[in-house]
Write an enzyme that holds these catalytic residues in place. Structure first.
Site, mmCIF file in Angstrom:
data_model
loop_
_atom_site.group_PDB
_atom_site.id
_atom_site.type_symbol
_atom_site.label_atom_id
_atom_site.label_comp_id
_atom_site.label_asym_id
_atom_site.label_seq_id
_atom_site.Cartn_x
_atom_site.Cartn_y
_atom_site.Cartn_z
ATOM 1 N N GLU A 156 7.892 4.878 -7.974
ATOM 2 C CA GLU A 156 7.713 6.220 -7.394
ATOM 3 C C GLU A 156 7.209 7.216 -8.428
ATOM 4 O O GLU A 156 7.569 8.390 -8.435
ATOM 5 C CB GLU A 156 8.986 6.708 -6.708
ATOM 6 N N ILE A 182 5.004 -3.450 -3.171
ATOM 7 C CA ILE A 182 5.630 -2.891 -1.978
ATOM 8 C C ILE A 182 7.074 -3.391 -1.876
ATOM 9 O O ILE A 182 7.335 -4.577 -1.661
ATOM 10 C CB ILE A 182 4.824 -3.248 -0.715
ATOM 11 N N SER A 241 -0.805 4.807 -10.801
ATOM 12 C CA SER A 241 -0.612 6.225 -11.091
ATOM 13 C C SER A 241 -1.737 7.066 -10.491
ATOM 14 O O SER A 241 -1.516 8.196 -10.058
ATOM 15 C CB SER A 241 -0.542 6.441 -12.603
#
Length: 389
Positions: free
Chosen positions: A373, A161, A136
């Site tokens: 995300e 990833i 974050s």
């Protein structure tokens, strides 16, 4: 019969796109979804079908061989693929995530070199921002890139990833000026064959098991200086601008998962008999379905509204509320996906809890949309800052 019914009319070309992608997903992707999940294998059948239909990276402009699809069309592709298989939807979603930094800040040479192979289906593009101690708090990254003549030398680790190992190209954020904080972060293109670049073992995950998640290791990884995206020190700004556009793809993915669960549950309760009649005839079940459909449609409206703002921003229009809308749609749609898939499992009862039926997979897949995300807690921080600034 699907239960998605937009309150506004999309242009005919968008509706035609939805129909074609849904038909492809039902025929070529859905039949493999359970196997992909159970075996934790990359969905090559879906990849090949998407490439054949030229749907793996529809957002890339025509100047680089792409379809030049707008953000709503891209969201529809991801949504309809996710309705069948969430792992497969990460093919178009992550291709967009990896390439938007080039579209926003890359040189023409970089675009001409790296975008056409993605359009042809010869390569996939991943995005590397997070690190073991910088999730974050992405600005706290430690991966370093040091200029050495006509090259940069990278050292460090990237974590979480998506599609690592199957992607050929990676957008990598690294620190070029440690004393400058976030303004000392730069963006680069790394290729899978670059010396000093290697991969960690695949993570064992709750959901989206067909999309590999791995660490990236840079051990004196040497790349040409021309692979710098934009100017030195602009990488973090590019990273944040990218996420403003690509959080919408996660909302679309969440929306598709939720729609798939709703469709399946609605079909099931019409067939399942209890107490001498279809379960769908009980008012309590009807209320559950109504709430599920209401929330899915609200998520769809918010997602498309954000996508429209993204499209205008990509064409140079200053949109002061894109950050708010992209965070809002990602946060809301993913919360809806978790709630709707959980309710779908409940509607199927014991059958919903076993892997013979797809809703338990959809529930597991939905969870990650609340996390990657940017966690939904971070999205709320972002929205609050936009409101209070």
């Amino acid at each position: 019969m699907s239960l998605d019914f937009p309150a506004f009319a999309l242009p005919p070309e968008h509706e035609a796109l939805r129909e074609s992608v849904r038909a492809l997903a039902d025929a070529k992707i859905a039949p493999h979804a359970a196997k992909v999940d159970q075996a934790a294998e990359f969905p090559w059948e879906a990849h090949d079908a998407l490439v054949k239909a030229e749907l793996q990276a529809v957002h890339i402009p025509e100047a680089y061989g792409g379809a030049g699809a707008d953000a709503i069309a891209t969201a529809i592709v991801i949504e309809e693929v996710a309705r069948a298989c969430a792992s497969s939807s990460l093919i178009p979603a992550v291709n967009k995530l990896g390439t938007v930094p080039l579209l926003l800040a890359g040189s023409e040479d970089l675009k001409q070199r790296y975008l056409p192979p993605v359009v042809r289906g010869d390569a996939m593009f991943s995005y590397a921002l997070s690190e073991p101690e910088a999730g974050s708090d992405a600005a706290a990254m430690k991966t370093r890139a040091v200029r050495d003549g006509e090259t940069y030398i990278l050292n460090g680790t990237k974590r979480w990833i998506t599609n690592a190992g199957v992607s050929k190209y990676y957008t990598v954020m690294a620190v070029t000026n440690p004393s400058a904080g976030a303004a000392g972060i730069s963006a680069f293109v790394v290729e899978s064959g670059d010396p000093g670049f290697s991969l960690g073992a695949p993570e064992h995950k709750l959901g989206i098991k067909g999309s590999p998640t791995r660490e990236l290791y840079f051990d004196n990884c040497v790349i040409p200086a021309g692979r710098l995206i934009g100017a030195e020190g602009t990488g973090f700004r590019t990273a944040l601008a990218t996420l403003d556009h690509t959080r919408i793809t996660i909302a679309a993915q969440a929306l598709g998962i939720a729609q798939g669960a709703l469709d399946y549950a609605a079909g099931y309760v019409k067939e399942r008999q209890q107490f001498g009649k279809a379960v769908a005839e009980f008012q309590g079940v009807q209320f559950m379905l109504a709430d599920m459909a209401m929330k899915v449609e609200a998520a769809r409206q918010l997602t498309y509204a954000a996508a429209a703002r993204s499209d205008r921003a990509m064409h140079g229009e200053v949109s002061g509320d894109l950050t708010f809308f992209s965070s809002a749609c990602k946060c809301f749609a993913s919360d809806v996906a978790m709630e709707v898939t959980t309710d779908a499992v409940q509607l199927l009862g014991g059958y919903g809890y076993v892997s013979d039926y797809p809703v338990e997979r959809m529930m597991r897949d939905a969870k990650i949309t609340q996390i990657y995300e940017g966690t939904n807690q971070i999205q709320r921080v972002v929205m609050a800052r936009q409101l209070l600034r």
